[in-house]
Write an enzyme that holds these catalytic residues in place. Structure first.
Site, PDB file in Angstrom:
ATOM      1  N   LYS A   1       3.554 -15.217   1.706  1.00 54.98           N
ATOM      2  CA  LYS A   1       3.745 -15.880   0.416  1.00 54.98           C
ATOM      3  C   LYS A   1       5.249 -16.120   0.276  1.00 54.98           C
ATOM      4  O   LYS A   1       5.884 -15.717  -0.708  1.00 54.98           O
ATOM      5  CB  LYS A   1       3.171 -14.987  -0.702  1.00 54.98           C
TER       6      LYS A   1
ATOM      7  N   TYR B   1       0.822  -1.209   0.000  1.00 54.97           N
ATOM      8  CA  TYR B   1       0.000   0.000   0.000  1.00 54.97           C
ATOM      9  C   TYR B   1       0.860   1.265   0.000  1.00 54.97           C
ATOM     10  O   TYR B   1       0.434   2.303  -0.480  1.00 54.97           O
ATOM     11  CB  TYR B   1      -0.908   0.033   1.238  1.00 54.97           C
TER      12      TYR B   1
ATOM     13  N   ASP C   1      -2.538 -18.234  -0.167  1.00 60.26           N
ATOM     14  CA  ASP C   1      -3.547 -18.921  -0.992  1.00 60.26           C
ATOM     15  C   ASP C   1      -4.188 -20.057  -0.197  1.00 60.26           C
ATOM     16  O   ASP C   1      -5.413 -20.232  -0.199  1.00 60.26           O
ATOM     17  CB  ASP C   1      -2.939 -19.425  -2.318  1.00 60.26           C
TER      18      ASP C   1
ATOM     19  N   ASP D   1     -11.811  -9.416   4.830  1.00 59.86           N
ATOM     20  CA  ASP D   1     -13.152  -9.432   4.216  1.00 59.86           C
ATOM     21  C   ASP D   1     -13.689 -10.866   4.175  1.00 59.86           C
ATOM     22  O   ASP D   1     -14.872 -11.111   4.433  1.00 59.86           O
ATOM     23  CB  ASP D   1     -13.117  -8.893   2.782  1.00 59.86           C
TER      24      ASP D   1
ATOM     25  N   ASP E   1      -6.035  -7.150   4.027  1.00 55.75           N
ATOM     26  CA  ASP E   1      -7.215  -6.519   3.435  1.00 55.75           C
ATOM     27  C   ASP E   1      -8.149  -7.596   2.894  1.00 55.75           C
ATOM     28  O   ASP E   1      -9.352  -7.606   3.151  1.00 55.75           O
ATOM     29  CB  ASP E   1      -6.768  -5.572   2.310  1.00 55.75           C
TER      30      ASP E   1
HETATM   31  C1  IPM Z   1     -10.283  -1.582   4.257  1.00 56.19           C
HETATM   32  C2  IPM Z   1     -10.611  -0.940   2.940  1.00 56.19           C
HETATM   33  C3  IPM Z   1      -9.511   0.066   2.635  1.00 56.19           C
HETATM   34  C4  IPM Z   1      -8.228  -0.722   2.482  1.00 56.19           C
HETATM   35  C5  IPM Z   1      -9.775   0.967   1.424  1.00 56.19           C
HETATM   36  C6  IPM Z   1     -11.090   1.686   1.519  1.00 56.19           C
HETATM   37  C7  IPM Z   1      -8.641   1.965   1.222  1.00 56.19           C
HETATM   38  O1  IPM Z   1     -10.772  -1.896   1.957  1.00 56.19           O
HETATM   39  O2  IPM Z   1     -10.214  -0.853   5.266  1.00 56.19           O
HETATM   40  O3  IPM Z   1     -10.116  -2.794   4.292  1.00 56.19           O
HETATM   41  O4  IPM Z   1      -7.937  -1.248   1.399  1.00 56.19           O
HETATM   42  O5  IPM Z   1      -7.477  -0.800   3.456  1.00 56.19           O
HETATM   43 MG    MG Z   2     -10.744  -3.870   2.686  1.00 58.39          MG
END
Ligand code: IPM
Ligand code: MG
Length: 360
Positions: free
Chosen positions: A194, A143, A226, A254, A250
């Protein structure tokens, strides 16, 4: 004794203002009960800041955040700003805030609530009992690594570049947070990388392994990303605490979030070595339902609880909020995203009122 806290509120975009209003109300009620005075100061970030000032993270906002005891953020972004150049996008504001407050450690719990088990897209026997904490590195890795950008090559063809880089000290500090976190949980830490392909991951793995000798009570394991993505849906109960870099974190956070059925339930905490932490739901700004009183405010409310627990050291207040959330769920109250047969459908505001009642 009365305690005073200065909290910066960043409602942001989309459903942000609606869910923030609920969290503020809940905090005020808990504050009255426990003699905590919250001095709320609101600031602009994301699309709302772009519209008002032309930039996604005005200096005034960052200064206000720095001078507060904790920062509570709702969500940023929306279709309207998706086509702006990168430096003007809402996401850039959020990344700037994380970097500006040096919030290198992001804690993202994914715990399945028994009341919502049927909201998960996975079978009950797979997700029952899942309780995972993802510790994501937040201010380094691909990032932020340099060089980054889109550059013209000698032939005139464009080439996009990002760099995944970690120094030993960056790995060690997130590693320590992860070991400490695992220590307070079931004492199992899985480091995800990885290392079979990436040098940066090999360094990551070597440092985590070296740190393990300082935490003999925590069992450290390593997994390739993975495989981790697969194992999370195959047998998520095998995980306790996961530590990983910014990009893998990230993605996996999710995935872990969705095991629980609704991303609308999950809070997160971003912490630095010192200074105020940032607390925000894992979900986004949901522009499709913004302003319709349909949003689920529970992740925002649980983020306020995390702020009280990790940012302000008020575990009693955090407990009360978390118990109120459990109570409304036990009573069968649901927003649309977690609705199922036989439950009562509530809007965002009504869910807030139910929480206030549950707190009394
Ligand atoms: C998160 C989001 C952010 C990230 C975005 C909105 C910049 O996806 O907080 O996970 O990628 O970190
Ligand atoms: Mg995210």
């Amino acid at each position: 004794m009365t305690q005073h806290y200065r909290i910066t509120l960043l409602p942001g975009d989309g459903i942000g203002p609606e869910i923030m209003a609920v969290a503020v109300k809940v905090m005020q009620v808990v504050g009255q009960h426990l003699n905590l005075i919250f001095e709320f100061q609101e600031a602009l970030i994301g699309g709302a800041a772009i519209d008002a000032t032309g930039e996604p993270l005005p200096a005034k906002t960052l200064d206000l955040c720095k001078s507060s005891d904790a920062v509570l953020l709702a969500a940023i972004g929306g279709y309207k700003w998706d086509t702006l150049p990168r430096h003007l996008r809402p996401e850039t504001g959020l990344l700037g805030l994380r970097a500006g407050l040096e919030l290198f450690a992001n804690l993202r719990p994914a715990k399945i609530l028994p009341q919502l088990i049927d909201a998960s897209s996975l079978k009950r026997e797979v997700v029952e009992g899942v309780d995972i904490m993802v510790v994501r590195e937040l201010t380094g890795g691909i990032y932020f690594g340099q060089p980054k950008g889109v550059f013209a090559t000698e032939t005139g063809e464009k080439r996009g570049v990002n760099t995944m880089a970690y120094t030993e000290s960056e790995i060690d500090r997130i590693g320590r947070v992860a070991f400490e976190t695992a220590r307070k949980r079931r004492k199992q830490l899985c480091s995800v990388d990885k290392a079979n392909v990436l040098e940066v991951s090999q360094l990551w793995r070597d440092r985590l392994t070296a740190l393990a000798s300082e935490y003999p009570d925590v069992e450290l394991s390593h997994m390739y990303v993975d495989n981790a993505a697969m194992q999370l849906v195959r047998n998520p109960r095998q995980f306790d605490t996961i530590v990983t870099g910014n990009l893998f974190g990230d993605i996996l956070s999710d995935e872990a979030a969705m095991l629980t059925g609704s991303i609308g339930m999950l809070p997160s905490a971003s912490l630095g070595a010192s200074g105020p932490g940032l607390f925000e739901p894992v979900h986004g700004s949901a522009p499709d339902i913004a302003g319709q009183d349909k949003a689920n405010p529970l992740a925002q409310v649980l983020s306020a609880a995390m702020m009280l627990r990790y940012g302000l050291n008020q575990p009693e207040a955090a407990d009360r909020i978390e118990q109120a959330v459990m109570k409304v769920l036990d009573e069968g109250k649901r927003t649309g995203d977690i609705m199922s047969d036989g439950m009562t459908l509530l809007g965002c505001q009504a869910m807030g009122e139910a929480l206030v009642q549950a707190l009394d």
